[in-house]
Design a protein around this motif. Structure first.
Motif, PDB file in Angstrom:
ATOM      1  N   GLU A 134     -23.374  76.042  22.575  1.00 24.53           N
ATOM      2  CA  GLU A 134     -23.915  77.178  21.845  1.00 24.53           C
ATOM      3  C   GLU A 134     -23.291  78.459  22.383  1.00 24.53           C
ATOM      4  O   GLU A 134     -23.283  78.696  23.597  1.00 24.53           O
ATOM      5  CB  GLU A 134     -25.435  77.208  21.994  1.00 24.53           C
ATOM      6  N   ILE A 135     -22.767  79.273  21.476  1.00 28.83           N
ATOM      7  CA  ILE A 135     -22.209  80.589  21.805  1.00 28.83           C
ATOM      8  C   ILE A 135     -23.021  81.612  21.030  1.00 28.83           C
ATOM      9  O   ILE A 135     -22.996  81.622  19.793  1.00 28.83           O
ATOM     10  CB  ILE A 135     -20.718  80.675  21.430  1.00 28.83           C
ATOM     11  N   ARG A 136     -23.759  82.474  21.735  1.00 32.00           N
ATOM     12  CA  ARG A 136     -24.701  83.381  21.082  1.00 32.00           C
ATOM     13  C   ARG A 136     -24.561  84.802  21.615  1.00 32.00           C
ATOM     14  O   ARG A 136     -24.336  85.020  22.803  1.00 32.00           O
ATOM     15  CB  ARG A 136     -26.143  82.930  21.316  1.00 32.00           C
ATOM     16  N   ILE A 138     -12.835  83.893  18.974  1.00 31.50           N
ATOM     17  CA  ILE A 138     -13.493  82.626  19.294  1.00 31.50           C
ATOM     18  C   ILE A 138     -12.762  81.526  18.527  1.00 31.50           C
ATOM     19  O   ILE A 138     -12.490  81.669  17.336  1.00 31.50           O
ATOM     20  CB  ILE A 138     -14.982  82.651  18.917  1.00 31.50           C
ATOM     21  N   ARG A 150     -22.530  75.452  17.869  1.00 30.21           N
ATOM     22  CA  ARG A 150     -23.179  76.546  17.155  1.00 30.21           C
ATOM     23  C   ARG A 150     -22.678  77.875  17.701  1.00 30.21           C
ATOM     24  O   ARG A 150     -22.672  78.103  18.916  1.00 30.21           O
ATOM     25  CB  ARG A 150     -24.699  76.482  17.293  1.00 30.21           C
ATOM     26  N   ILE A 151     -22.278  78.753  16.781  1.00 26.67           N
ATOM     27  CA  ILE A 151     -21.812  80.098  17.119  1.00 26.67           C
ATOM     28  C   ILE A 151     -22.674  81.068  16.327  1.00 26.67           C
ATOM     29  O   ILE A 151     -22.691  81.010  15.089  1.00 26.67           O
ATOM     30  CB  ILE A 151     -20.321  80.274  16.754  1.00 26.67           C
ATOM     31  N   CYS A 187     -22.515  86.833  16.782  1.00 21.87           N
ATOM     32  CA  CYS A 187     -21.364  87.295  17.554  1.00 21.87           C
ATOM     33  C   CYS A 187     -20.589  88.348  16.782  1.00 21.87           C
ATOM     34  O   CYS A 187     -20.563  88.356  15.547  1.00 21.87           O
ATOM     35  CB  CYS A 187     -20.452  86.121  17.913  1.00 21.87           C
ATOM     36  N   LEU A 238     -12.387  83.903  13.302  1.00 23.11           N
ATOM     37  CA  LEU A 238     -12.894  82.628  13.791  1.00 23.11           C
ATOM     38  C   LEU A 238     -11.936  81.515  13.375  1.00 23.11           C
ATOM     39  O   LEU A 238     -11.572  81.398  12.200  1.00 23.11           O
ATOM     40  CB  LEU A 238     -14.283  82.373  13.199  1.00 23.11           C
ATOM     41  N   ALA A 246     -21.581  78.311  12.160  1.00 24.77           N
ATOM     42  CA  ALA A 246     -21.318  79.692  12.570  1.00 24.77           C
ATOM     43  C   ALA A 246     -22.161  80.591  11.670  1.00 24.77           C
ATOM     44  O   ALA A 246     -22.041  80.522  10.448  1.00 24.77           O
ATOM     45  CB  ALA A 246     -19.841  80.031  12.444  1.00 24.77           C
TER      46      ALA A 246
END
Length: 485
Positions: free
Chosen positions: A257-259, A293, A307-308, A311, A319, A334
């Motif tokens: 996860e990137i949040r 990213i 999951r992004i 951002c 992306l 995303a």
């Protein structure tokens, strides 16, 4: 709140004056903490000149506010730990294949952390290193580098011999479990500000990274979270997931996860100092600045459940989801993505056949991708949002929801109606040249669903707004959607 044993590096001989070499004292403190069953090794305010620091299980390195860990220059004071002797590394470059030649490294460690409000300053680190010795060579470099003189490439890809004693990463982790990185900043992190390879349980939060090549690289990592980080990388990718063969086997990236992160391509150092300058136009690959990213390019293994969310991309390539070395990408979401000043395509999905891997490596797959709530402005007018599979290997099941793309100006140069497939080329949004549509181009895609698509541009453009080639798609409330698909 500090718990457990506390070890002040000054009690073990560190000077913190920026002149004396402090890595021997820091390593002694770490060994003392390990012998005590774990603890916190503290760098109080000061300047700590260091070569390789070897982090051990159940040890937390605390870089306090006002403390700077400085990567020393190879020379009279010493050198970094040598790169591991691991035999020929055929399918990834030198930087992905070694960990010990770093400012901070850990291998087979558990319950480790680097915390604090201090800074890592990579003055003595190099961003360079040898490329892969992969014999095929097709797809090894971006097509934007095709006309680059060999002498210029040699400056970027130094020989293995030249790398002896050099440090080329700020932080490198291999085969580790339960890792936390929080609160500090990195300036000039070398090839990777942080490379994590086959790490299980990685928690990264509130880092500020302003670096001369890659930012955060997660290679075959499972159960990871990146939150509230700012990563500025004009010369390469900011936050990138990979599945290389760096550790000698095929593995995967899963449950990541990137949040609430910000990525950018401002001039080096100007995110940290707040000036956010924009004079650099090109990355070393001779394409426009990067700072994005991305999933891939190294993609021998699979990517699952990524999951992004929430951002922001500023002055960066958009992306990118890329699998070209046999791995699969599936179940990616995303959402709530904002982009300004997009330097190539705002969205790039590529299923290719570079196949940089052992004999018998097969083409991978890409499926179940959802992008919702993406708003981008100032997009380079040459490049549409691009979804590009291969004949007989389509990208499958892509949902685009609430997409708003605003392009900067128009484009009037001649563009081929059907660019070459370039199956084995290095994947980049610019690989096909200016795209044959200006807003959305999908080729070899099945199960594309589009809902609430808005496209706008500042200038004229003779290309169609949307082009669907060998694509099975349906749309609802999609501006400029073609009558015939």
């Amino acid at each position: 709140m500090r718990t457990g044993h506390v070890f002040d590096v000054r009690d073990h001989g560190a000077k913190g004056d920026g002149v004396a070499l402090d890595s021997p004292a820091i390593n002694v403190a770490i060994l003392a903490a390990e012998a005590a069953g774990g603890g916190m090794v503290i760098l109080p305010p000061g300047q700590y000149l260091s070569f390789s620091i070897r982090l051990k299980s159940r040890v937390t390195l605390v870089i306090e506010d006002g403390a700077t860990l400085i990567a020393a220059e190879k020379g009279p004071l010493g050198a970094y730990d040598p790169p591991e002797e691991r035999g020929p590394q055929l399918y990834q470059d030198f930087g992905h294949s070694h960990w010990h030649n770093s400012l901070i490294w850990a291998e087979h460690a558990e319950d480790i952390a680097i915390l604090g409000k201090g800074r890592i300053l990579g003055l003595g680190l190099t961003r360079n290193g040898p490329g892969t010795p992969w014999s095929k060579q097709a797809g090894e470099r971006p097509l934007s580098m095709a006309s680059m003189p060999a002498a210029d490439i040699d400056k970027l890809e130094r020989s293995r011999q030249a790398m002896q004693g050099m440090g080329n990463k700020a932080i490198a982790l291999a085969h580790c479990k339960r890792v936390k990185l929080d609160g500090f900043s990195i300036f000039k992190g070398g090839h990777f500000a942080m490379l994590a390879s086959e790490v299980d349980g990685l928690d990264i939060g509130d880092l500020d990274i302003d670096t001369n090549r890659d930012g955060l690289d997660l290679d075959c990592v499972r159960r990871a979270r990146i939150e509230r980080c700012r990563v500025n990388t004009p010369n390469d990718d900011a936050i990138v997931l990979k599945t290389s063969l760096g550790l000698g086997r095929r593995s995967s990236c899963e449950d990541i996860e990137i949040r609430d992160c910000q990525v950018s391509g401002f001039d080096l150092g100007t995110m940290l100092d707040g000036t956010r300058q924009r004079t650099q136009e090109l990355s070393p690959d001779r394409d426009r600045v990067t700072g994005r990213i991305k999933l891939g390019t190294e993609s021998n293994g699979d990517f699952r459940r990524i999951r992004i969310a929430n951002c922001r991309f500023e002055r960066s390539r958009g992306l990118a989801l890329e699998t070209v070395d046999g791995g699969g990408i599936e179940d990616v979401l995303a959402e709530n993505i904002e982009m300004t000043d997009v330097t190539t395509a705002p969205l790039f999905l590529r299923l290719g056949a570079r196949l940089r891997g052992p004999e018998g490596t097969q083409i991978g797959a890409m499926r179940n991708i959802e992008v919702r709530g993406l708003k981008a402005t100032g997009i380079d007018p040459r490049f549409a949002a691009t979804l590009a599979g291969l004949p007989d290997y389509p990208i499958e099941c892509v949902q685009l929801r609430d997409i708003d793309l605003g392009f900067r100006g128009g484009y009037s140069e001649p563009v081929p109606e059907s660019p070459l497939e370039l199956a084995d080329a290095y994947p980049e949004p610019s690989m096909f040249g200016p795209t044959p549509a200006w807003g959305l181009w999908a080729r070899h895609v099945t199960g594309l669903e589009v809902k609430h698509l808005r496209l706008s541009r500042d200038g004229g453009d003779p290309r169609p707004s949307i082009l669907l080639d060998d694509t099975v798609a349906r749309a609802e409330d999609a501006q400029y959607w073609p009558d015939q698909v």
